[in-house]
Design a protein around this motif. Sequence first.
Motif, PDB file in Angstrom:
ATOM      1  N   MET A 278      -4.123   6.508   6.601  1.00  0.00           N
ATOM      2  CA  MET A 278      -4.059   6.465   5.492  1.00  0.00           C
ATOM      3  C   MET A 278      -4.000   7.927   4.628  1.00  0.00           C
ATOM      4  O   MET A 278      -3.161   8.150   3.651  1.00  0.00           O
TER       5      MET A 278
ATOM      6  N   TYR B  74      -4.429   4.409  -3.854  1.00  0.00           N
ATOM      7  CA  TYR B  74      -5.182   3.602  -2.886  1.00  0.00           C
ATOM      8  C   TYR B  74      -6.097   2.769  -3.956  1.00  0.00           C
ATOM      9  O   TYR B  74      -6.044   1.517  -3.956  1.00  0.00           O
TER      10      TYR B  74
ATOM     11  N   GLY C 224       0.768  -1.121   0.039  1.00  0.00           N
ATOM     12  CA  GLY C 224      -0.189  -0.009  -0.047  1.00  0.00           C
ATOM     13  C   GLY C 224       0.773   1.341   0.026  1.00  0.00           C
ATOM     14  O   GLY C 224       2.142   1.225   0.326  1.00  0.00           O
TER      15      GLY C 224
END
Length: 419
Positions: free
Chosen positions: A192, A208, A62
Amino acid sequence: MPFWRNQWTLFSLWMLMVVISVALHMHNFNNFLIYKFTFWHAAQGRSIFENHGDHFDVNHYGPIFSLIIAPFAIVPSIWVGVALWHLALALLLWWAIKKSTLTVEQQVVVVWLTAHEMLNALGMSQFNVATAAMIVLSYAAIHRGKEMWAAFWIVLGTLVKFYGIVGLVFFFFAKSKSKFALWLVVWTVVLMALPMPFFGVGYVAGQYVEWLQCLSEKADENMLSDFQNISLLGMVRKMGYAFTAGLPAYYEVFETAGKQYDANNWWVATWSDLWLIIPAMAYSALPWLRFKQYRSHSFQLMCLALVLMFVNIFSTGAENSSYIISMLGVAIWFCAVPWKRSRLDLCLLVFCFILTSLSSTDLFPGDLRTYVIRAFSLKALPVVVIWLKLVWEMCTRDYMQTKTGCTNCTNSTDPLLSV
């Protein structure tokens, strides 16, 4: 204290694995180059999930991984960067084991049983070592009532590699479930957003979306992959394809990294991994119905061992280097119960150590290692058997019969000496 149980001996063994991994694999920097350029491509505003010609293969971690790898990516010497990366991974797992709720004696068993599998992971510079550490740290924090840190490790592990999400099952052991849930939300938002000040809001949001697409495509590619899907899912699908298409046809697929398979074959066109995953999840859920056992520290450790094994044997992304996670689970299964392990259990442990941990070494003939064990994902077999036995034990045994100690206790029985 005997030499083999001395803490300096254990730490020296751990550091030796780092030295060996650096010495043996300095000729192949590819995985580290993938990680290194994850940061540099993010800094340049380029996709971190595409191959820009700097290395082979592509990144599957990620966007937050771009920040995690940054201190190692900016080191001018790739030799030094790799060495520091391996050292950081090893120290994180060492710290996780020391911070775990295992007794000192249990930690000794875990270190010896997982050292070689850590070498396998470090040899490929893999983040799986950190994934294993984060799962252990999330449980340890829950056990100590530190919901904030438990949520941190779960969210961080998930945002790098989805394996970390298994830590959510420790919700049942949280002293303050509402506080734990709140921290999960907070850390999800914070982590995030963390890369955004460095790389841009729009860029990170787009990455993302691209990450989820990349993972979906990777799952399809892994079906008959030669170095991926080393799991129960892969074992069943690969054996099924070989049986229906014939060994020569399967080996042709195997030797071309799964690119030449027959799309009309039943094991490709019709078979679904969900036919295994759904029953497995139902089977794994049975121990969680034993609410009274939740108070047992040993039972909680078995839940930790269960999820550590589960993430590999039911993942198409499982690979040789990811078994540091499951081998850690196997070690905890063997040593963290309040009863004397049987000779059958010891045989299963030896079987697992030989086939799971050593099957990728030169102790096995090359053809056996390649065309039998790797071709049919047999590395996963011992872990599957132990996982089945573990769930059965958790459904039938009484973990409340004896209280087991916590970290740094020294009065428990050493299972290797009592078998």
